[in-house]
Design a protein around this motif. Structure first.
Motif, PDB file in Angstrom:
ATOM      1  N   GLY A 407      37.361  36.383  37.365  1.00  0.00           N
ATOM      2  CA  GLY A 407      36.068  37.057  37.491  1.00  0.00           C
ATOM      3  C   GLY A 407      36.150  38.275  38.372  1.00  0.00           C
ATOM      4  O   GLY A 407      37.151  38.517  39.060  1.00  0.00           O
ATOM      5  N   ASP A 408      35.085  39.055  38.368  1.00  0.00           N
ATOM      6  CA  ASP A 408      35.056  40.325  39.087  1.00  0.00           C
ATOM      7  C   ASP A 408      33.636  40.596  39.557  1.00  0.00           C
ATOM      8  O   ASP A 408      32.709  40.712  38.743  1.00  0.00           O
ATOM      9  N   VAL A 409      33.455  40.647  40.880  1.00  0.00           N
ATOM     10  CA  VAL A 409      32.189  41.077  41.470  1.00  0.00           C
ATOM     11  C   VAL A 409      32.321  42.562  41.763  1.00  0.00           C
ATOM     12  O   VAL A 409      33.165  42.968  42.562  1.00  0.00           O
ATOM     13  N   MET A 410      31.504  43.382  41.114  1.00  0.00           N
ATOM     14  CA  MET A 410      31.648  44.821  41.275  1.00  0.00           C
ATOM     15  C   MET A 410      31.317  45.235  42.695  1.00  0.00           C
ATOM     16  O   MET A 410      30.372  44.745  43.305  1.00  0.00           O
ATOM     17  N   GLY A 411      32.116  46.156  43.235  1.00  0.00           N
ATOM     18  CA  GLY A 411      31.888  46.687  44.571  1.00  0.00           C
ATOM     19  C   GLY A 411      32.906  46.171  45.563  1.00  0.00           C
ATOM     20  O   GLY A 411      33.756  45.327  45.250  1.00  0.00           O
ATOM     21  N   HIS A 412      32.821  46.684  46.783  1.00  0.00           N
ATOM     22  CA  HIS A 412      33.724  46.286  47.859  1.00  0.00           C
ATOM     23  C   HIS A 412      32.900  46.065  49.119  1.00  0.00           C
ATOM     24  O   HIS A 412      32.000  46.836  49.429  1.00  0.00           O
ATOM     25  N   GLY A 413      33.212  45.022  49.824  1.00  0.00           N
ATOM     26  CA  GLY A 413      32.518  44.750  51.064  1.00  0.00           C
ATOM     27  C   GLY A 413      32.385  43.265  51.304  1.00  0.00           C
ATOM     28  O   GLY A 413      32.744  42.424  50.470  1.00  0.00           O
ATOM     29  N   LEU A 414      31.864  42.938  52.478  1.00  0.00           N
ATOM     30  CA  LEU A 414      31.738  41.536  52.869  1.00  0.00           C
ATOM     31  C   LEU A 414      30.810  40.781  51.933  1.00  0.00           C
ATOM     32  O   LEU A 414      31.086  39.637  51.565  1.00  0.00           O
TER      33      LEU A 414
END
Length: 719
Positions: A407-414
């Motif tokens: 899977g892939d959660v779009m974006g970067h960060g906590l």
């Protein structure tokens, strides 16, 4: 403060206006000991545009990219009022209005307007870590702002075009001044490089390229120390022999020590020859001589009022005495370096924590299963503190089945990493319930809605059954997996794909296919095959070509080859990339036995006879008694409480699986029977006799299974 202004005055007058603003900002942040800062200019009517930053995260910079002049942000207020603004307990971020968030106690935003004559055309902002700026700090910020405006050769107008500045002519360097053009150019380059430096090695590289050649002759070596707990630790070096670096890294501070002198005095310590070094620091002279240098300069590194280290510059010779101008230069340079190093150390510490978090959220190792041989690779997008949301998993299930998830959660960060961790946990929980793939994705879609953030998430769940080679795949907006057949041919699965999670409307659709034994399943996130310069179709075509040569290559080696070819080292990558590969194995046909059973009380006895004969054929006689008890209880419960059709199945793999299926959707559960109860102890008996047991829904009802360990190595024979 005077040293910084003198250093700024050395900047060539034909320097680009963007570089002028960046230099002004960097010196302002360093002088105030700030965390970072920004410069905004009026680029459009009633709008302020971000044109320069220092020490800000990409998220903070995006949040402050465009500000309305009528807004509540400190830069807008400074432009409206034409005066300096101080807002305590604030920093860049997303929490207050469109930007600005609560910072640590005592922090704040110090802002001065950038003027064109008497008219405010922008704002210079410093994120501070201390109390309200002193009058001297305010004077410095105003002086830096005025210098930037005076030096700007083509400042942007509100309509986006450029006006000529007041001080745009290129000037000659005065004769006899130490601020020679070449030196000024190098210092300008150093300042620009330090503004972009993210790691301690970046700072060391910038120093080696711009400071060693710029001061007092030919540079020989560079060494950056930090002092912690009475010891000297090397952060980075250039030109220092490895054996010398090993000796000085971690050494204790001595009473007669140039590092101690520089830290205590806060002033540069110059040793012009090895003879002088031997006289002043006899216990350290062997290390200094081993570098091959003759003269050594120790620059204290001070930031936010604390001297935490020393920058050591070694020279083969010292061309002249250290003049007051040279001292000014070195003091200003060391302050810039100290600020850059402090920021880099914070960045590296945060990066280490972020990537440790990323690793902790991903599987620590893939399970070794008889159903498949798996390998995975993960490559974060560039370097930085922002963790990503890509994940993968291999989940062993009952009766020779295994689930593959990516899977892939779009974006970067906590927040993206937290969502990824929650999704991975949710999928594992749902998979353990033995739900069909489409129901798992529907439940996951509902869970995403409850998070309340509506992130863009793609996910693929593939269920492989080693007893018949069936593979059931459900995709929520995720790229299709590739299949490499045993003969080497490659194809992408023609998925019945649904939209990403939160955008889809369940039920999800399932794609069914049969995968030959020893085929290779290749799952990936779009970062592996898509970039700004390569559309996803081209990337998938390249992946397909590379997989044609896969053959029986070791999966770890194949994965490393694919990552290197599709994501060449040295290039920046805008998205994380995850790759999961699984070579699937089949359970031998003669290790599977299945029979229909009648729906009457005689079924239990018939099941015991079938089990007895099959285990004898498999030479598993030691398991006969226990398995007969288990099958009697399972079949008896089905006949008593469920509906047909009834089927018994035995699977001989790394353990013995006994499975009874029926047409009822009612799941059994263990209950505590009272002493006077005539029944209710069947599942307790099943739990006691088997290593594990469970239930799962099937297309026609449910299945109850038990697993028993094998007695030891046995031979295989047909049934």
């Amino acid at each position: 403060m005077r040293a910084r202004l003198a250093l700024l005055e050395s900047v060539e007058r034909d320097t680009e206006w963007t570089e002028i603003l960046r230099l002004a900002l960097l010196h302002a942040v360093a002088e105030l000991g700030g965390l970072g800062g920004a410069v905004h200019l009026r680029r459009f009517p009633s709008r302020l545009q971000l044109v320069a930053t220092s020490g800000l995260s990409p998220a903070d910079a995006r949040a402050w990219e465009t500000l309305g002049e009528e807004g509540e942000q400190a830069p807008a207020e400074a432009v409206r009022q034409g005066c300096r603004v101080w807002k305590p307990h604030h920093r860049f971020g997303h929490a207050v209005g469109t930007a600005g968030g609560e910072g640590p106690p005592g922090s704040g935003l110090a802002v001065v307007p950038v003027l064109n004559g008497d008219r405010p055309v922008g704002a210079l902002t410093v994120v501070t870590t201390g109390a309200r700026p002193t009058p001297g700090h305010w004077d410095f910020l105003c002086a830096v702002s005025a210098w930037a405006q005076e030096r700007t050769t083509a400042a942007p107008r509100s309509d986006g075009r450029r006006d000529s500045g007041r001080g745009g002519a290129s000037g000659d360097v005065p004769d006899g001044s130490v601020w020679a053009r070449e030196r000024a150019s190098r210092i300008t380059a150093l300042t620009a490089a330090l503004a972009k430096a993210c790691t301690c090695q970046d700072v060391v590289d910038a120093l080696a390229q711009n400071v060693l050649p710029a001061v007092a002759g030919s540079g020989h070596f560079l060494l950056v120390h930090v002092v912690e707990d009475g010891r000297v630790h090397a952060l980075g070096s250039r030109g220092v022999p490895g054996d010398v670096l090993h000796q000085v890294d971690g050494r204790p501070l001595l009473e007669r020590d140039p590092v101690r002198e520089a830290v205590v005095s806060g002033e540069p310590v110059l040793v012009r020859s090895m003879r002088e070094y031997r006289a002043r620091y006899p216990e350290l002279v062997h290390c200094a001589e081993a570098t091959g240098a003759d003269a050594v300069v120790h620059l204290p590194l001070t930031a936010t009022g604390h001297t935490f280290g020393v920058c050591v510059l070694g020279y083969e010779r010292w061309d002249a005495a250290l003049t007051s101008e040279e001292t000014t230069l070195l003091t200003a340079v060391s302050a810039l370096v100290a600020h850059a190093l402090e920021r880099a150390r914070l960045y590296e510490a945060e990066s280490t924590r972020s990537h440790a978090l990323q690793r902790s959220l991903l599987p620590q190792g893939l399970p070794r299963l008889p159903e498949c041989t798996a390998a995975a690779h993960y490559l974060p997008a560039g370097r930085g503190t922002a963790v990503g949301g890509d994940w993968y998993d291999v989940i062993p299930l009952s009766a020779g089945r295994v689930a593959f998830v990516i899977g892939d959660v779009m974006g970067h960060g906590l927040s993206e990493a937290v969502i990824m961790g929650r999704l991975r946990t949710a999928i594992r929980t749902l998979a353990d319930l033995e739900l069909p793939p489409d129901e798992i994705m529907s439940h996951l879609n509902g869970a995403m809605g409850e998070l309340g953030q509506n992130p863009y998430v793609t996910c693929l769940y593939a269920l492989y059954d080693s007893t018949d080679g069936r593979c059931s795949i459900v995709s929520a907006g995720h790229p299709p997996p590739a299949v490499v057949r045993p003969d080497g041919s490659v194809y992408f699965v023609d998925l019945v794909a649904d939209p990403p999670l939160c955008a889809a409307d369940p039920p999800f659709r399932t794609t069914e296919l049969t995968v030959p034994a020893e085929s290779l399943l290749v799952f990936y996130t779009d970062g592996l095959v898509r970039s700004a310069a390569r559309p996803i179709d081209q990337g998938m075509s390249e992946l397909k070509d590379l997989l044609r040569d896969a053959g029986r290559t070791d999966l770890d080696e194949l994965g490393a080859h694919l990552m290197t070819e599709l994501l060449p080292p040295g290039r920046s990558h805008a998205d994380d990339s995850a790759l999961l590969m699984a070579r699937v194995h089949a359970l031998a046909a003669d290790h599977v036995a299945s029979w229909p059973l009648p729906e009457d009380p005689q079924a239990a006895g018939q099941a015991r006879g079938l089990v007895r004969r099959q285990l004898a054929a498999w030479r598993l006689d030691e398991l006969t008694t226990t398995t007969e008890l288990l099958v009697s209880e399972l079949v008896g419960n089905v006949v008593r409480y469920a509906t047909g059709p009834v089927r018994l199945r035995l699977l001989w793999g790394e353990e013995l699986i006994c499975e009874v299926s029926d047409g009822s959707l009612t799941m059994p559960r263990i209950r505590h029977a009272a002493e006077t109860d005539e029944g209710g102890r069947g599942l307790q008996l099943v739990s006691t006799l088997s290593r594990s047991w469970g239930t799962r829904y099937t297309e026609t009802g449910k299945s109850i299974w038990t697993a028993q360990p094998l007695p030891g190595p046995v031979g295989s024979t047909g049934s």
